[in-house]
Design a protein around this motif. Sequence first.
Motif, PDB file in Angstrom:
ATOM      1  N   SER A  40     -18.840 -11.657  11.116  1.00 11.72           N
ATOM      2  CA  SER A  40     -19.193 -12.321   9.860  1.00 11.72           C
ATOM      3  C   SER A  40     -18.237 -12.037   8.702  1.00 11.72           C
ATOM      4  O   SER A  40     -18.226 -12.773   7.724  1.00 11.72           O
ATOM      5  N   TRP A  41     -17.447 -10.980   8.795  1.00 15.15           N
ATOM      6  CA  TRP A  41     -16.521 -10.671   7.720  1.00 15.15           C
ATOM      7  C   TRP A  41     -15.203 -11.409   7.918  1.00 15.15           C
ATOM      8  O   TRP A  41     -14.778 -11.636   9.053  1.00 15.15           O
ATOM      9  N   PRO A  42     -14.521 -11.762   6.825  1.00 15.48           N
ATOM     10  CA  PRO A  42     -13.246 -12.482   6.938  1.00 15.48           C
ATOM     11  C   PRO A  42     -12.108 -11.584   7.461  1.00 15.48           C
ATOM     12  O   PRO A  42     -12.106 -10.374   7.245  1.00 15.48           O
ATOM     13  N   THR A  43     -11.173 -12.221   8.121  1.00 13.80           N
ATOM     14  CA  THR A  43      -9.986 -11.531   8.614  1.00 13.80           C
ATOM     15  C   THR A  43      -9.127 -11.101   7.437  1.00 13.80           C
ATOM     16  O   THR A  43      -9.011 -11.824   6.440  1.00 13.80           O
ATOM     17  N   ILE A  44      -8.537  -9.933   7.542  1.00 12.29           N
ATOM     18  CA  ILE A  44      -7.567  -9.456   6.559  1.00 12.29           C
ATOM     19  C   ILE A  44      -6.282  -9.157   7.325  1.00 12.29           C
ATOM     20  O   ILE A  44      -6.308  -8.491   8.355  1.00 12.29           O
ATOM     21  N   ASN A  45      -5.164  -9.693   6.850  1.00 18.52           N
ATOM     22  CA  ASN A  45      -3.906  -9.478   7.571  1.00 18.52           C
ATOM     23  C   ASN A  45      -2.759  -9.040   6.674  1.00 18.52           C
ATOM     24  O   ASN A  45      -1.617  -9.018   7.102  1.00 18.52           O
ATOM     25  N   GLU A  46      -3.076  -8.705   5.443  1.00 13.52           N
ATOM     26  CA  GLU A  46      -2.074  -8.171   4.521  1.00 13.52           C
ATOM     27  C   GLU A  46      -2.659  -6.972   3.785  1.00 13.52           C
ATOM     28  O   GLU A  46      -3.841  -6.959   3.455  1.00 13.52           O
ATOM     29  N   ALA A  47      -1.821  -6.010   3.544  1.00  7.55           N
ATOM     30  CA  ALA A  47      -2.270  -4.811   2.833  1.00  7.55           C
ATOM     31  C   ALA A  47      -2.661  -5.149   1.402  1.00  7.55           C
ATOM     32  O   ALA A  47      -2.095  -6.049   0.781  1.00  7.55           O
ATOM     33  N   LYS A  48      -3.652  -4.440   0.915  1.00  6.24           N
ATOM     34  CA  LYS A  48      -4.128  -4.561  -0.466  1.00  6.24           C
ATOM     35  C   LYS A  48      -4.217  -3.149  -1.028  1.00  6.24           C
ATOM     36  O   LYS A  48      -4.121  -2.166  -0.295  1.00  6.24           O
ATOM     37  N   GLU A  49      -4.471  -3.062  -2.298  1.00 10.86           N
ATOM     38  CA  GLU A  49      -4.707  -1.762  -2.921  1.00 10.86           C
ATOM     39  C   GLU A  49      -6.021  -1.203  -2.384  1.00 10.86           C
ATOM     40  O   GLU A  49      -6.962  -1.956  -2.148  1.00 10.86           O
ATOM     41  N   PRO A  50      -6.099   0.116  -2.199  1.00  9.03           N
ATOM     42  CA  PRO A  50      -7.372   0.705  -1.774  1.00  9.03           C
ATOM     43  C   PRO A  50      -8.401   0.590  -2.892  1.00  9.03           C
ATOM     44  O   PRO A  50      -8.081   0.190  -4.016  1.00  9.03           O
ATOM     45  N   MET A  51      -9.616   0.962  -2.602  1.00 11.54           N
ATOM     46  CA  MET A  51     -10.661   0.943  -3.622  1.00 11.54           C
ATOM     47  C   MET A  51     -10.262   1.883  -4.762  1.00 11.54           C
ATOM     48  O   MET A  51      -9.531   2.856  -4.539  1.00 11.54           O
ATOM     49  N   ASP A  52     -10.721   1.598  -5.953  1.00  8.99           N
ATOM     50  CA  ASP A  52     -10.323   2.349  -7.145  1.00  8.99           C
ATOM     51  C   ASP A  52     -10.519   3.859  -7.023  1.00  8.99           C
ATOM     52  O   ASP A  52      -9.697   4.629  -7.487  1.00  8.99           O
ATOM     53  N   ASP A  53     -11.618   4.264  -6.413  1.00  3.45           N
ATOM     54  CA  ASP A  53     -11.897   5.700  -6.300  1.00  3.45           C
ATOM     55  C   ASP A  53     -11.691   6.208  -4.871  1.00  3.45           C
ATOM     56  O   ASP A  53     -12.302   7.200  -4.457  1.00  3.45           O
ATOM     57  N   ALA A  54     -10.811   5.572  -4.126  1.00  2.94           N
ATOM     58  CA  ALA A  54     -10.565   5.933  -2.720  1.00  2.94           C
ATOM     59  C   ALA A  54     -10.181   7.400  -2.556  1.00  2.94           C
ATOM     60  O   ALA A  54     -10.666   8.070  -1.640  1.00  2.94           O
ATOM     61  N   GLU A  55      -9.332   7.898  -3.413  1.00  2.00           N
ATOM     62  CA  GLU A  55      -8.905   9.302  -3.287  1.00  2.00           C
ATOM     63  C   GLU A  55     -10.083  10.256  -3.397  1.00  2.00           C
ATOM     64  O   GLU A  55     -10.147  11.258  -2.683  1.00  2.00           O
ATOM     65  N   ALA A  56     -11.010   9.949  -4.273  1.00  2.00           N
ATOM     66  CA  ALA A  56     -12.183  10.816  -4.450  1.00  2.00           C
ATOM     67  C   ALA A  56     -13.084  10.799  -3.219  1.00  2.00           C
ATOM     68  O   ALA A  56     -13.760  11.785  -2.928  1.00  2.00           O
ATOM     69  N   TRP A  57     -13.093   9.692  -2.470  1.00  2.00           N
ATOM     70  CA  TRP A  57     -13.947   9.553  -1.295  1.00  2.00           C
ATOM     71  C   TRP A  57     -13.244   9.897   0.015  1.00  2.00           C
ATOM     72  O   TRP A  57     -13.883  10.010   1.066  1.00  2.00           O
ATOM     73  N   ALA A  58     -11.950  10.070  -0.001  1.00  2.00           N
ATOM     74  CA  ALA A  58     -11.164  10.229   1.225  1.00  2.00           C
ATOM     75  C   ALA A  58     -11.634  11.366   2.126  1.00  2.00           C
ATOM     76  O   ALA A  58     -11.652  11.218   3.345  1.00  2.00           O
ATOM     77  N   ASP A  59     -12.038  12.475   1.580  1.00  2.00           N
ATOM     78  CA  ASP A  59     -12.439  13.631   2.390  1.00  2.00           C
ATOM     79  C   ASP A  59     -13.946  13.846   2.458  1.00  2.00           C
ATOM     80  O   ASP A  59     -14.412  14.833   3.017  1.00  2.00           O
ATOM     81  N   VAL A  60     -14.706  12.913   1.904  1.00  2.00           N
ATOM     82  CA  VAL A  60     -16.162  13.040   1.903  1.00  2.00           C
ATOM     83  C   VAL A  60     -16.705  12.732   3.299  1.00  2.00           C
ATOM     84  O   VAL A  60     -16.298  11.760   3.927  1.00  2.00           O
ATOM     85  N   LYS A  61     -17.597  13.569   3.774  1.00  2.00           N
ATOM     86  CA  LYS A  61     -18.263  13.353   5.065  1.00  2.00           C
ATOM     87  C   LYS A  61     -19.652  12.782   4.811  1.00  2.00           C
ATOM     88  O   LYS A  61     -20.186  12.892   3.719  1.00  2.00           O
TER      89      LYS A  61
END
Length: 113
Positions: free
Chosen positions: A78-99
């Motif tokens: 149901s989700w659209p295909t993505i085939n080009e890189a985009k910027e990560p989410m705004d707070d991606a760095e803060a969530w990167a190591d969260v379990k």
Amino acid sequence: MTFVVTEACIKCKYTDCVSVCPVDCFHEGPNFLVINPEGCIDCGVCIPECPVSAIFEEDRVPEDQKQFIEINARLAQSWPTINEAKEPMDDAEAWADVKGKSQYLIDACTDKA
């Protein structure tokens, strides 16, 4: 066999993996990416590109992440295909190591976390 995006991608959505996929098998949701198992050719080029180590071979998905095999297959429909890189989410760095981020996965079909 296919590759599977797991919990580490939630709320980060780095797309480095997308730009190297030769068959456009990634699909994008509001805060997560999935791999379509029907389109994946098992090349593995996406694994080293993921900065949060969220991608695994299906038979190597950690036991506590096995539910993401079904989640990838279902949401890729149901989700659209993505085939080009985009910027990560705004707070991606803060969530990167969260379990334990599974509860934050937004299913675009229902808009529920």
